[in-house]
Design an enzyme around this catalytic site. Structure first.
Site, mmCIF file in Angstrom:
data_model
loop_
_atom_site.group_PDB
_atom_site.id
_atom_site.type_symbol
_atom_site.label_atom_id
_atom_site.label_comp_id
_atom_site.label_asym_id
_atom_site.label_seq_id
_atom_site.Cartn_x
_atom_site.Cartn_y
_atom_site.Cartn_z
ATOM 1 N N GLY A 147 6.056 -0.352 -1.251
ATOM 2 C CA GLY A 147 5.952 -1.352 -2.304
ATOM 3 C C GLY A 147 7.248 -2.140 -2.436
ATOM 4 O O GLY A 147 8.105 -2.112 -1.559
ATOM 5 N N GLY A 148 7.393 -2.824 -3.572
ATOM 6 C CA GLY A 148 8.584 -3.634 -3.795
ATOM 7 C C GLY A 148 8.264 -4.991 -4.387
ATOM 8 O O GLY A 148 8.988 -5.961 -4.192
ATOM 9 N N ALA A 149 7.142 -5.055 -5.128
ATOM 10 C CA ALA A 149 6.756 -6.289 -5.832
ATOM 11 C C ALA A 149 6.606 -7.475 -4.888
ATOM 12 O O ALA A 149 6.802 -8.619 -5.299
ATOM 13 C CB ALA A 149 7.746 -6.617 -6.957
ATOM 14 N N GLN A 152 1.815 2.113 -1.294
ATOM 15 C CA GLN A 152 2.265 2.357 -2.659
ATOM 16 C C GLN A 152 2.568 1.040 -3.357
ATOM 17 O O GLN A 152 3.248 0.171 -2.805
ATOM 18 C CB GLN A 152 3.518 3.252 -2.652
ATOM 19 C CG GLN A 152 3.937 3.764 -4.021
ATOM 20 C CD GLN A 152 5.009 2.917 -4.681
ATOM 21 O OE1 GLN A 152 5.710 2.155 -4.024
ATOM 22 N NE2 GLN A 152 5.140 3.033 -5.987
ATOM 23 N N SER A 153 2.016 0.847 -4.568
ATOM 24 C CA SER A 153 2.266 -0.341 -5.380
ATOM 25 C C SER A 153 1.843 -1.607 -4.626
ATOM 26 O O SER A 153 0.685 -1.740 -4.238
ATOM 27 C CB SER A 153 3.748 -0.382 -5.787
ATOM 28 O OG SER A 153 3.977 -1.365 -6.770
ATOM 29 N N ALA A 154 2.778 -2.542 -4.390
ATOM 30 C CA ALA A 154 2.433 -3.743 -3.626
ATOM 31 C C ALA A 154 1.951 -3.376 -2.229
ATOM 32 O O ALA A 154 1.096 -4.058 -1.659
ATOM 33 C CB ALA A 154 3.640 -4.671 -3.537
ATOM 34 N N ASP A 185 1.521 4.498 -16.262
ATOM 35 C CA ASP A 185 2.051 3.434 -15.406
ATOM 36 C C ASP A 185 1.999 2.109 -16.165
ATOM 37 O O ASP A 185 0.928 1.608 -16.484
ATOM 38 C CB ASP A 185 1.216 3.345 -14.129
ATOM 39 C CG ASP A 185 1.841 2.454 -13.068
ATOM 40 O OD1 ASP A 185 2.606 1.544 -13.443
ATOM 41 O OD2 ASP A 185 1.562 2.666 -11.880
ATOM 42 N N HIS A 208 4.989 4.726 -12.953
ATOM 43 C CA HIS A 208 4.804 4.045 -11.679
ATOM 44 C C HIS A 208 5.583 4.717 -10.544
ATOM 45 O O HIS A 208 5.123 4.750 -9.400
ATOM 46 C CB HIS A 208 5.242 2.581 -11.815
ATOM 47 C CG HIS A 208 4.819 1.703 -10.683
ATOM 48 N ND1 HIS A 208 3.493 1.423 -10.411
ATOM 49 C CD2 HIS A 208 5.539 1.030 -9.735
ATOM 50 C CE1 HIS A 208 3.410 0.622 -9.365
ATOM 51 N NE2 HIS A 208 4.637 0.378 -8.927
#
Length: 408
Positions: free
Chosen positions: A144-146, A215-217, A317, A349
């Site tokens: 991830g990492g936006a 994960q995430s983004a 989250d 998160h």
């Protein structure tokens, strides 16, 4: 953080590691020794010149992208405070991060920056078990990492833990914004998966046991890749890899319906204008939303090509609400896809991906992934049961403080 990613990539380019006996020699490059002092001097001068040229090009790229990103962000209060919070967060967890970084840069079991494409960020890291006496299952991980600060090394903690349980991990890097937009990210990750599917056997991996994780983004990007690939296959298009090669998809704290999240991200500092630039405009939000994509009538045949989908999400989250995974699982059930949601009560998160692994001992998410991958391997399950407790990497007080000021 984009700067750090490119700097880390540059460091990785100029370092070498010894070759494992169990890995085919042909997969690695070895510099031929010069036959004379004169040739050695010429070679070293040429090598030094190349590195200087590469460093200059990387510095220019990083500087240009930083100014471009700054032009998008402006002097917004939210993103500045979150950047400062991220810096403090990293400082608090530095004792753990240093240990993981030492493993990442110096372990002979890590193959850094394996090239899978022709773009600057088309690199992946491989985490290998200490002993490869038979083909091992493979986890392809997308960090991830936006969509802005993602980097393959963020998966080093997961890679370390899984490889200790005889699972090969491939962490795929991809172009971040503003170097690329969501279409570029999806293209990069798809190309990285293709490389793993076709080449992982050369590293001791089992091409018939590949699991995709994001994960995430990264969960958003990899789920987009998976659904788009299924659509291509259902239409008879030529593809370089097949969804049938992916045994399961693990989505950790992901975003799957972008139109529903624009306002949420805007309120948390990922401003609407920036987010829409990343996603190539408001008109593209639906075509990069897996939850919406699987409901399209033209995707009816594609959904049956999707593998088992397992979404994991913490109930606390605040970066990406739990409803994102809940709604996607409900939609997948309606269209006939095998899917399940694993809810982690009270987890934030980053608890599942960073804080819990840093604590050592029992790790619910990690144990769930390993148990699923080893479900049909009695020998591996027995070995997992006998494994020693995982080592704590950071003091609890620092983890609790970092958790409180985390910008995610």
């Amino acid at each position: 953080m984009e700067n750090q990613g490119d700097t880390a990539h540059l460091l990785a380019r100029v370092s070498t590691l010894p070759t494992l006996p169990s890995i085919p020699y042909s997969n690695y490059q070895r510099r031929r020794k010069p036959s004379s002092k004169t040739k050695s001097t010429i070679y070293n001068q040429g090598s030094f010149s190349r590195e200087i040229g590469h460093a200059a090009a990387e510095t220019y790229l990083i500087t240009r992208l930083s100014f471009k990103l700054l032009s998008y962000l402006g002097l917004g209060y939210r993103w500045i405070t979150r950047f400062l919070g991220l810096a403090l967060y990293a400082m608090l967890l530095m004792p753990g991060f240093i240990q993981v970084a030492f493993y990442y840069f110096f372990s002979p079991l890590v193959r850094r920056s394996v090239v899978y494409g022709d773009q600057p960020r088309n690199r992946l890291d491989l985490y290998l078990p200490a002993k490869i006496d038979s083909p091992k299952p493979v986890v392809v991980f997308v960090t991830g990492g936006a969509w802005i600060i993602g980097y393959k090394a963020w998966g080093s903690l997961l890679g370390k833990q899984l490889s200790e349980h005889d699972i090969i991990v491939a962490c795929i890097d991809y172009r971040n914004f503003p170097q690329g937009t969501i279409g570029d990210m999806v293209e990069d990750v798809s190309q990285g998966i293709s490389f793993v599917c076709s080449s992982i056997a050369d590293y001791g991996g089992d091409p018939n046991r590949i699991y995709l994780t994001g994960q995430s983004a990264g969960a958003h990007i990899s789920s987009c890749v998976l659904v788009r690939q299924a659509i291509k296959e259902s239409r008879g298009e030529t593809v370089s890899w097949s969804t049938s090669q992916i045994k399961a998809f693990f989505g950790l704290s992901g975003a799957y319906n972008l139109p529903n999240l624009v306002d949420h991200f805007n309120n948390r500092g990922l401003y609407r204008s920036i987010f829409l630039s990343i996603m190539e405009g408001e008109e593209s939000l639906q075509k990069f939303s897996p939850e919406i994509m699987v409901q399209d009538r033209s995707s009816k045949a594609a959904v049956h090509l999707l593998p088992h989908i397992i979404l994991c999400h913490g109930s606390s989250d605040s970066s990406i609400p739990l409803d994102s995974s809940k709604a996607f699982v409900d939609t997948l059930h309606r269209v006939g896809v095998q899917a399940e949601l694993i809810l982690y009560d009270g987890k934030t998160h980053l608890d599942l991906f960073i804080h819990d692994p840093l604590r050592g001992g029992k790790d619910d998410l990690f144990d769930c992934i390993v148990a699923y991958i080893h479900a049909n391997d009695k020998e591996a399950l027995a070995k997992d049961a006998m494994a020693p407790p995982r080592k704590r990497l950071a003091p609890e007080i620092l983890i609790k403080l970092a958790r409180r000021i985390s910008p995610f």
